[in-house]
Design an enzyme around this catalytic site. Structure first.
Site, mmCIF file in Angstrom:
data_model
loop_
_atom_site.group_PDB
_atom_site.id
_atom_site.type_symbol
_atom_site.label_atom_id
_atom_site.label_comp_id
_atom_site.label_asym_id
_atom_site.label_seq_id
_atom_site.Cartn_x
_atom_site.Cartn_y
_atom_site.Cartn_z
ATOM 1 N N HIS A 209 -4.746 -2.017 -0.635
ATOM 2 C CA HIS A 209 -5.886 -1.108 -0.521
ATOM 3 C C HIS A 209 -5.425 0.305 -0.871
ATOM 4 O O HIS A 209 -5.537 1.216 -0.055
ATOM 5 C CB HIS A 209 -6.439 -1.136 0.898
ATOM 6 C CG HIS A 209 -7.048 -2.438 1.305
ATOM 7 N ND1 HIS A 209 -7.655 -2.645 2.522
ATOM 8 C CD2 HIS A 209 -7.156 -3.628 0.640
ATOM 9 C CE1 HIS A 209 -8.108 -3.888 2.601
ATOM 10 N NE2 HIS A 209 -7.801 -4.512 1.472
ATOM 11 N N TYR B 250 7.937 -2.667 -22.116
ATOM 12 C CA TYR B 250 7.705 -1.351 -21.524
ATOM 13 C C TYR B 250 7.608 -1.424 -20.005
ATOM 14 O O TYR B 250 6.947 -2.297 -19.448
ATOM 15 C CB TYR B 250 6.394 -0.808 -22.087
ATOM 16 C CG TYR B 250 6.230 0.681 -21.992
ATOM 17 C CD1 TYR B 250 7.130 1.536 -22.610
ATOM 18 C CD2 TYR B 250 5.159 1.234 -21.305
ATOM 19 C CE1 TYR B 250 6.968 2.901 -22.544
ATOM 20 C CE2 TYR B 250 4.986 2.600 -21.239
ATOM 21 C CZ TYR B 250 5.893 3.425 -21.849
ATOM 22 O OH TYR B 250 5.723 4.775 -21.786
ATOM 23 N N TYR C 11 -3.025 6.241 -22.308
ATOM 24 C CA TYR C 11 -2.490 5.021 -22.938
ATOM 25 C C TYR C 11 -1.955 4.024 -21.921
ATOM 26 O O TYR C 11 -1.922 2.806 -22.175
ATOM 27 C CB TYR C 11 -1.419 5.376 -23.984
ATOM 28 C CG TYR C 11 -0.053 5.654 -23.401
ATOM 29 C CD1 TYR C 11 0.285 6.913 -22.909
ATOM 30 C CD2 TYR C 11 0.900 4.650 -23.337
ATOM 31 C CE1 TYR C 11 1.530 7.156 -22.367
ATOM 32 C CE2 TYR C 11 2.153 4.883 -22.800
ATOM 33 C CZ TYR C 11 2.464 6.141 -22.313
ATOM 34 O OH TYR C 11 3.688 6.371 -21.768
ATOM 35 N N GLU D 55 -7.415 -14.027 2.414
ATOM 36 C CA GLU D 55 -7.673 -14.049 0.969
ATOM 37 C C GLU D 55 -6.967 -15.204 0.265
ATOM 38 O O GLU D 55 -6.700 -15.148 -0.940
ATOM 39 C CB GLU D 55 -7.254 -12.717 0.328
ATOM 40 C CG GLU D 55 -7.916 -11.488 0.908
ATOM 41 C CD GLU D 55 -9.441 -11.425 0.735
ATOM 42 O OE1 GLU D 55 -10.043 -12.415 0.271
ATOM 43 O OE2 GLU D 55 -10.012 -10.394 1.098
ATOM 44 N N HIS E 11 -13.333 -2.390 -2.047
ATOM 45 C CA HIS E 11 -12.302 -3.148 -1.341
ATOM 46 C C HIS E 11 -10.876 -2.673 -1.665
ATOM 47 O O HIS E 11 -10.199 -2.177 -0.783
ATOM 48 C CB HIS E 11 -12.493 -4.644 -1.665
ATOM 49 C CG HIS E 11 -11.619 -5.556 -0.897
ATOM 50 N ND1 HIS E 11 -11.975 -6.840 -0.560
ATOM 51 C CD2 HIS E 11 -10.367 -5.401 -0.402
ATOM 52 C CE1 HIS E 11 -11.000 -7.412 0.120
ATOM 53 N NE2 HIS E 11 -10.009 -6.559 0.217
ATOM 54 N N HIS F 227 -2.081 -7.932 -3.485
ATOM 55 C CA HIS F 227 -3.345 -7.247 -3.196
ATOM 56 C C HIS F 227 -3.068 -6.108 -2.230
ATOM 57 O O HIS F 227 -2.340 -6.298 -1.243
ATOM 58 C CB HIS F 227 -4.333 -8.246 -2.578
ATOM 59 C CG HIS F 227 -5.504 -7.603 -1.908
ATOM 60 N ND1 HIS F 227 -6.347 -6.723 -2.557
ATOM 61 C CD2 HIS F 227 -5.967 -7.692 -0.639
ATOM 62 C CE1 HIS F 227 -7.279 -6.322 -1.713
ATOM 63 N NE2 HIS F 227 -7.079 -6.883 -0.539
HETATM 64 P P1 13P Z 1 -5.213 -10.566 5.709
HETATM 65 O O1 13P Z 1 -4.386 -9.908 6.808
HETATM 66 O O2 13P Z 1 -6.011 -11.721 6.239
HETATM 67 O O3 13P Z 1 -4.348 -10.909 4.530
HETATM 68 O O4 13P Z 1 -6.303 -9.524 5.233
HETATM 69 C C1 13P Z 1 -5.971 -8.275 4.717
HETATM 70 C C2 13P Z 1 -6.853 -7.875 3.587
HETATM 71 O O5 13P Z 1 -6.515 -6.932 2.912
HETATM 72 C C3 13P Z 1 -8.109 -8.606 3.307
HETATM 73 O O6 13P Z 1 -8.560 -8.317 2.037
#
Ligand code: 13P
Length: 231
Positions: free
Chosen positions: A96, A212, A115, A75, A157, A94
Site C-alpha cells: 500500500h 536495465y 521513460y 489476497e 487500494h 502487494h
Molecule cells: P493480509 O494481511 O490478509 O495479507 O491483508 C493485507 C492486505 O493488504 C489486503 O489487501
C-alpha cells in the site's frame, strides 16, 4: 526443492517483507508476498506483523487453493491466479505504498510521462478497477490490469509488482512508487506531455537489451531460492 532450499526461501521472503516496510513503501500489516515453488507457492499469512513473522508462519498453498500453515493472506486468490496465469514471473508483491495508492484512489493510470514507466513492461502502468479486498473480483480486475505488464495499481487500494526474483519484485515496487511520486509532482503544473509509443518501444527494447535496473552480477539470476551463505 529440498528442505534446506525451502527454508532458505522462507528466510528470503521474511527479509523481503521487512525490507518492504523498512523502505517506506508499506506499513504495518498491509501488503502480502508470494513465491512460486515446485508444487504451488509460499504465501505470507494474514494479519501477522512482519517483524515477528517466523519462517514456519509462511503458508504453503497449491493452485486448488488448499493450504498448509496458518490462515493465508486474504489476497490468496490474486496470488494464485497471477502465478497460475503468468508463467514468466515467480514472485507477486502487494503493498500500500503512499504515492501509488494516492493515484489509485483517483483511478489514475500512470502514462509514459517519464521513460521509466517502461520498467513495468509497457507504455502505461494501469489501474485495476476497485473491488473488495480478498475477492475473486479483485483478482480478476488485477489480471486484466497486469496484461503484458509487471505492475499495476489497484483502485482505492494499493499496487502489485511482479518479478522473476524477490529482489526484482521489490525493486519494481519501489520504482512504481517513485514514478507515482514524480507523476503527482508533475501534475501540480498540469497534465504532463507523454512520450510517443514508438519512443516507448525503443525505451522498452533498450531496457530489455541492457537488463536495465539489474546489477550485472544479477543478470543470470532466475532462481528464486538462492542458498544463504552461512559463515
Ligand atoms: P493480509 O494481511 O490478509 O495479507 O491483508 C493485507 C492486505 O493488504 C489486503 O489487501
Amino acid at each position: 526443492m529440498s528442505n534446506d532450499q525451502n527454508y532458505a526461501l522462507r528466510i528470503e521472503m521474511l527479509e523481503t517483507c521487512r525490507r518492504m516496510n523498512a523502505s517506506g513503501i508499506n506499513q504495518g500489516m498491509a501488503g502480502n508476498l508470494s513465491v512460486r515453488t515446485e508444487d504451488g507457492f509460499l504465501l505470507t499469512p494474514s494479519s501477522m506483523p512482519y517483524d515477528t513473522m517466523r519462517p514456519e508462519d509462511l503458508v504453503e498453498m497449491d493452485f486448488n487453493g488448499t493450504y498448509v500453515g496458518p490462515r493465508p493472506s486474504s489476497e490468496w486468490r490474486f496470488h494464485r491466479d497471477i502465478l497460475r496465469e503468468r508463467k514468466d514471473v515467480n514472485v507477486v508483491l502487494h503493498c500500500h505504498s503512499m504515492y501509488a495508492t494516492t493515484l489509485a484512489c483517483h483511478h489514475k493510470t500512470i502514462p509514459s510521462f517519464h521513460y521509466m514507466t517502461g520498467v513495468a513492461g509497457g507504455t502505461t502502468i494501469r489501474c485495476a478497477g476497485y473491488a473488495t479486498f480478498g475477492t475473486q473480483e479483485l483478482s480478476d480486475n488485477a489480471l486484466v490490469a497486469l496484461k503484458d505488464r509487471y505492475a499495476c495499481l489497484l483502485g482505492q487500494h494499493g499496487q502489485i509488482s511482479l518479478g522473476k526474483t524477490l529482489e526484482r519484485a521489490l525493486w519494481l515496487a519501489c520504482e512504481v512508487e517513485t514514478l507515482s511520486r514524480m507523476y503527482l509532482q508533475a501534475l501540480t503544473l498540469g497534465e504532463p506531455p507523454v512520450l510517443p509509443d514508438d519512443e516507448m518501444e525503443r525505451v522498452i527494447e533498450q531496457m530489455r537489451r541492457m537488463s536495465y535496473g539489474r546489477a550485472p552480477d544479477r543478470d543470470e539470476v532466475t532462481d528464486v531460492a538462492r542458498p544463504r551463505q552461512i559463515a
